[in-house]
Scaffold this motif. Structure first.
Motif, short mmCIF file in Angstrom:
data_model
loop_
_atom_site.label_atom_id
_atom_site.label_comp_id
_atom_site.label_asym_id
_atom_site.label_seq_id
_atom_site.Cartn_x
_atom_site.Cartn_y
_atom_site.Cartn_z
N SER A 290 0.85 -1.18 0.00
CA SER A 290 0.00 0.00 0.00
C SER A 290 0.89 1.24 0.00
CB SER A 290 -0.92 0.02 1.23
OG SER A 290 -0.16 0.20 2.40
N GLU A 291 0.29 2.38 -0.28
CA GLU A 291 1.07 3.61 -0.30
C GLU A 291 1.69 3.88 1.06
OE1 GLU A 291 -0.78 7.65 -0.93
OE2 GLU A 291 0.37 7.48 -2.78
N SER A 292 0.93 3.62 2.13
CA SER A 292 1.47 3.87 3.48
C SER A 292 2.64 2.95 3.79
CB SER A 292 0.36 3.69 4.52
OG SER A 292 -0.17 2.38 4.48
N ASP A 293 2.71 1.77 3.14
CA ASP A 293 3.82 0.85 3.38
C ASP A 293 5.14 1.40 2.86
OD1 ASP A 293 1.79 -2.10 2.66
OD2 ASP A 293 2.21 -1.09 4.56
N VAL A 294 5.09 2.18 1.77
CA VAL A 294 6.33 2.55 1.09
C VAL A 294 6.67 4.02 1.17
CG1 VAL A 294 6.09 0.61 -0.50
CG2 VAL A 294 5.11 2.82 -1.12
N LEU A 295 5.77 4.86 1.68
CA LEU A 295 6.08 6.28 1.76
C LEU A 295 7.36 6.51 2.54
CD1 LEU A 295 2.61 8.01 2.33
CD2 LEU A 295 4.04 8.04 0.27
N THR A 296 8.20 7.41 2.01
CA THR A 296 9.50 7.82 2.57
C THR A 296 10.56 6.71 2.50
OG1 THR A 296 9.15 7.19 4.91
CG2 THR A 296 8.27 9.33 4.18
N ARG A 297 10.23 5.55 1.94
CA ARG A 297 11.22 4.48 1.80
C ARG A 297 11.86 4.52 0.42
NH1 ARG A 297 8.56 -1.12 3.43
NH2 ARG A 297 10.74 -1.79 3.17
N GLU A 298 13.09 4.00 0.33
CA GLU A 298 13.77 3.91 -0.95
C GLU A 298 13.44 2.58 -1.61
OE1 GLU A 298 17.77 6.11 0.70
OE2 GLU A 298 17.89 5.00 -1.20
N PRO A 299 13.21 2.54 -2.93
CA PRO A 299 12.88 1.28 -3.61
C PRO A 299 13.93 0.20 -3.36
CG PRO A 299 12.45 3.12 -5.06
CD PRO A 299 13.13 3.68 -3.86
N ASP A 300 15.19 0.59 -3.23
CA ASP A 300 16.24 -0.41 -2.98
C ASP A 300 15.98 -1.19 -1.70
OD1 ASP A 300 19.14 1.40 -4.34
OD2 ASP A 300 17.48 0.33 -5.30
N ASP A 301 15.22 -0.61 -0.78
CA ASP A 301 15.00 -1.27 0.51
C ASP A 301 13.89 -2.31 0.48
OD1 ASP A 301 15.59 1.84 2.32
OD2 ASP A 301 16.99 0.31 1.57
N PHE A 302 13.00 -2.24 -0.53
CA PHE A 302 11.85 -3.16 -0.47
C PHE A 302 11.46 -3.76 -1.83
CE2 PHE A 302 10.04 1.01 -1.38
CZ PHE A 302 9.10 0.75 -2.35
N LEU A 303 11.86 -3.17 -2.95
CA LEU A 303 11.26 -3.56 -4.22
C LEU A 303 12.02 -4.66 -4.95
CD1 LEU A 303 8.99 -2.98 -6.22
CD2 LEU A 303 10.43 -1.24 -7.28
N TYR A 304 13.34 -4.72 -4.77
CA TYR A 304 14.13 -5.60 -5.62
C TYR A 304 14.53 -6.88 -4.89
CZ TYR A 304 14.34 -1.28 -8.21
OH TYR A 304 14.00 -0.15 -8.87
N ALA A 305 14.71 -7.94 -5.70
CA ALA A 305 15.28 -9.16 -5.15
C ALA A 305 16.72 -8.86 -4.72
CB ALA A 305 15.25 -10.27 -6.20
N ARG A 306 17.26 -9.72 -3.90
CA ARG A 306 18.55 -9.41 -3.27
C ARG A 306 19.73 -9.57 -4.23
NH1 ARG A 306 17.05 -6.07 0.40
NH2 ARG A 306 15.66 -6.97 1.96
N ARG A 307 19.58 -8.93 -5.39
CA ARG A 307 20.71 -8.89 -6.34
C ARG A 307 21.07 -7.43 -6.56
NH1 ARG A 307 19.24 -11.88 -11.67
NH2 ARG A 307 17.25 -10.83 -11.36
#
Length: 808
Positions: A290-307
């Motif tokens: 949700s938007e509240s889950d990701v606000l103020t976070r960087e995509p590198d911290d949550f969006l990508y697989a660990r590569r």
């Protein structure tokens, strides 16, 4: 006040004398000249606060001519001359002097005239500065100011008016050249109506395209009209501001927002530090965040697989431009992989600095689509498209978990078609399948989006209903399903009718897990079949009775309102000391044509839950006040009227407005109206103090009904504007024999006395109770010892009787 003064005088001795006199007053003489030519040459550059001007001067230019030059430079002139003939005065008047003194002049007169002239000049300068500030403010704000004088038929536009509109109208509303004719007709009538009524109007309007310039657009339009003595429009003043660019920008942003919201690509907007500031619905749906889950976070911290190579920073840093696109491996919130095609873009401001980043992802996994298809086949019935047994178990388990978290109920409705086997056996399986598909469509038509329909197999269907607030809602849904199913089914070559039996089980009342819920609903369904089919049954007969009772009451209340089945009775209130009649409490009754009188304890809770109490409560208040007014007119001038108020009415927010309007409509005296509010109501109403304060401002009395039965803090009585508390009948009925009731009642009486609150005891039925309460200082009472609730006719007789004053 002191000023800088210039003297224009051709007689040297007189000029020096004036200089000495003026300086003795504290003024500064900045220049003495003897001719008009020299005066107009030096004056504009010196900018004196005042010029003392003789009229006959050296040279060809006299003082009046010089004064007109000074007038053009906004420099004030005071004439000081030996001549005062009519022609001279006429000539001097043309320059609008600040005064005209005739020589010889007394020193005090000179001092006073100069002082007044300087004061006037200072006032004019202040006005000029204010006008200049206003003009600058109007220009800075981009405003056009206009005024219409209806009597003079004069239209004036100032500031940016002509620049905004493209021309200067000749009038306000003439067909050819009027200001209002430039406005689109859809907006024009509201403006014209407001101006005609002399009201202020603030709106945004669209301009018609000007035939000469082609100019159109949008205006912020603010205006106010002023009517003349005859009520017609006398004068109108307003301002306009061009908001075309702003409106176009809003339209652009609105279109962009639609694209942002509706596109199938998941989009995230980042700030210059690469932190998320916004995501669109597709992003949420695609990733599970949700938007509240990701606000103020960087995509590198949550969006990508660990590569590391898939990270936002790595891709952008490896690009020699502000754009990058390619395939990456993303991960959803639930941890599953999301193969994606990703677009990255840098957004720079006018100075070339990074302002934002835009990240867009598209689901590229064909496997995902294949999985969705397999999932659909695994969880849906191939014939009807409804959920199957796998979905049923999954759905019920989730709804049980949600119900446990929320402390709510959920229900399962088990539907079995009556006589389907006979149709299937006699007309064939193809006809049977068509019938089942039609029944499935009809079930879906009745359900909410949150409900889940399941085909269990054969002719058995189930409906899972989450968030069950009231049991009668289940009964109402079952009735709708029965009605929908038993309607004639038109097949290709057949007209069929089929009914259903429905069993209802409720979690956690009837079962606590999946299997037991299905068993309970199945058992209830067979109970419905045993009672004649084409009906529904709850797993618990007691629950069914309660649900049906509430369903009957709710439906009956709508008829009662439409057919005016409500009546009011009036319970007398007396003074304990001598039985003197003080007034009445209005009590609602429902006279149902078929079942007779229905008491309030049966229908008021249903009215509260269904929202009908708002209408009923307003009806009681208005009817009681209107009726009581007739008794006041009949001679009972000090009558006191009590009306009960529900918690829902208090929560509505506008209850004080309803009371005010009722008092105004009925003419009932506010000081003789007492609003009875339960103790539990005060606990449930937010901002009780503000609402009760507004009610008290109307002049009405406030009492707490059923006092002692709630669990509120005694600070309620300290901080809220309460006038009276009513001792509940549950404490009165066993007086004076029950020691606990004696202790509680004595405590309430003592507390009321210390807080200065009036007291009334309810349910007084025996002389012993009366004597006990009177001995301990309780002032008023009501109950069967004095009178049962009376209808209007009986109250009329009571008031008209000679013994009206006593009921003891």
């Amino acid at each position: 006040m002191n000023g800088r003064i210039m003297i224009v005088e051709d007689e040297r001795i007189v000029a020096l004398d004036l200089c000495q006199t003026l300086e003795s007053f504290g003024h500064t003489v900045i220049k003495i000249v003897s001719s008009g030519e020299q005066a107009v040459s030096d004056g504009p550059s010196l900018k004196p606060d005042l010029v003392l001007m003789d009229i006959h001067l050296d040279g060809k230019m006299d003082g009046t001519e010089a004064a007109r030059v000074f007038q053009e430079h906004n420099i004030p002139v005071l004439f000081l001359t030996a001549f005062a003939g009519q022609s001279m005065l006429d000539q001097a008047e043309k320059s609008s002097p600040y005064g005209y003194l005739v020589k010889p002049v007394e020193t005090r007169a000179l001092q006073a005239t100069v002082r007044m002239a300087l004061a006037r000049r200072q006032a004019e300068l202040d006005v000029e500065k204010g006008e200049e500030r206003l003009r600058l403010a109007v220009d800075v704000a981009g405003l056009g100011v206009w005024e219409w004088d209806a009597a003079a038929r004069e239209f004036i536009g100032e500031g940016q008016f002509e620049a905004i509109l493209g021309h200067m109208p000749a009038s306000l509303d003439d067909a050819d050249s009027g200001f209002l004719t430039r406005i689109e007709p859809a907006y024009r009538s509201a403006i014209a109506d407001a101006l005609t009524r002399g009201e202020a109007i603030r709106t945004t309007v669209k301009l018609r395209q000007a035939p000469d310039t082609g100019r159109n657009g949008w205006l912020d339009f603010h205006a106010r009209a002023f009517t003349g003595p005859d009520g017609d429009l006398g004068r109108a003043i307003g301002v306009i501001r061009d908001v075309t660019a702003q409106r176009n920008q809003e339209d652009h942003l609105r279109r962009a927002a639609v694209v942002f919201t509706s596109t199938g690509e998941g989009i995230a907007i980042l700030d210059a530090q690469r932190r998320v500031v916004s995501v669109n619905p597709a992003f949420t749906e695609m990733t599970g965040y949700s938007e509240s889950d990701v606000l103020t976070r960087e995509p590198d911290d949550f969006l990508y697989a660990r590569r590391h190579d898939d990270s936002f920073a790595a891709k952008l840093n490896g690009s020699d431009s502000d754009f990058w696109s390619g395939e990456v491996a993303c991960v959803r919130k639930d941890g599953t992989l999301l193969p994606s095609w990703q677009h990255l873009c840098v957004v720079r401001d006018a100075q070339g600095q990074v302002g934002n980043y835009v990240l867009a992802i598209s689901d590229t996994g064909a496997l995902r689509r294949a999985e969705a298809q397999i999932n659909h086949l695994a969880f849906h019935d191939t014939l009807t498209g409804l959920g199957n047994r796998n979905m049923l178990e999954d759905t019920i388990e989730k709804e049980i978990e949600r119900a446990n978290q929320n402390g709510s109920r959920m229900a399962v409705l088990f539907i079995d078609l009556d006589g389907f086997k006979l149709i299937n056996d006699t007309m064939g399986h193809a006809t049977g399948d068509q019938l089942l598909s039609e029944v499935a469509r009809r079930i879906l038509r009745v359900l909410r989006r949150t409900d889940t329909a399941i085909r269990l197999g054969g002719d058995e269907f189930l409906v899972v209903v989450p968030e069950v607030a009231r049991l009668e809602d289940c009964a109402s849904l079952a009735e709708k399903l029965l009605c929908e199913i038993r309607s004639v089914v038109e097949l290709e070559h057949e007209r069929l009718s089929v009914s259903a039996s429905i069993g209802i089980a409720v979690y956690p009342d009837n079962a606590t897990d999946f299997n037991d819920m299905i068993k309970a609903a199945d058992s209830a369904m067979y109970g419905a079949k045993e009672h004649g089919r084409n009906r529904f049954a709850f797993y618990s007969s007691e629950m069914a009775d309660r649900a049906m009772e509430r369903l009957y009451i709710e439906q009956g209340l709508l008829r009662a309102i439409a057919d005016e089945q409500f009546v009011l009775n009036y319970q007398p209130v007396v003074r304990l000391e001598d039985g003197q009649l003080l007034g009445f409490e209005a009590l609602i009754r429902w006279d149902e044509p078929t079942h007779g009188r229905i008491e309030p304890d049966r229908f008021i809770p249903v009215a509260e839950e269904s929202g009908l109490i708002d209408y009923i409560g307003s009806w009681v208040l208005h009817t009681a006040c209107a009726q009581a007014n007739t008794w006041i007119a009949a001679g009972f001038t000090d009558l006191r009227l009590a009306v009960n108020v529900s918690a829902r009415q208090m929560r509505a927010g506008d209850f004080d407005t309803i009371v005010r309007d009722t008092l105004a409509a009925t003419g009932f005296p506010a000081a003789q109206l007492e609003l009875e509010i339960t103790e539990s109501t005060l606990q449930s109403v937010d901002r009780s103090r503000e609402l009760l304060g507004r009610l008290k401002a109307l002049g009405v009395m406030i009492s707490i009904d059923d006092f002692g039965t709630g669990f509120s803090s005694l600070s309620l009585l300290k901080h809220l504007p309460i006038d009276r508390i009513k001792i509940d009948r549950s404490f009165v009925q066993d007086l004076p024999d029950d020691a606990n009731d004696v202790a509680v009642t004595e405590a309430i009486i003592a507390m009321a006395g210390s807080l200065g609150l009036a007291l009334l005891a309810e349910g007084v039925e025996t002389p012993a109770q009366q004597q006990f309460l009177r001995a301990r200082g309780c002032a008023d009472a009501q109950g069967y010892l004095y009178s049962k609730p009376l209808d209007v006719h009986d109250v009329d007789l009571l008031i008209a009787s000679p013994s009206r004053g006593r009921l003891s």
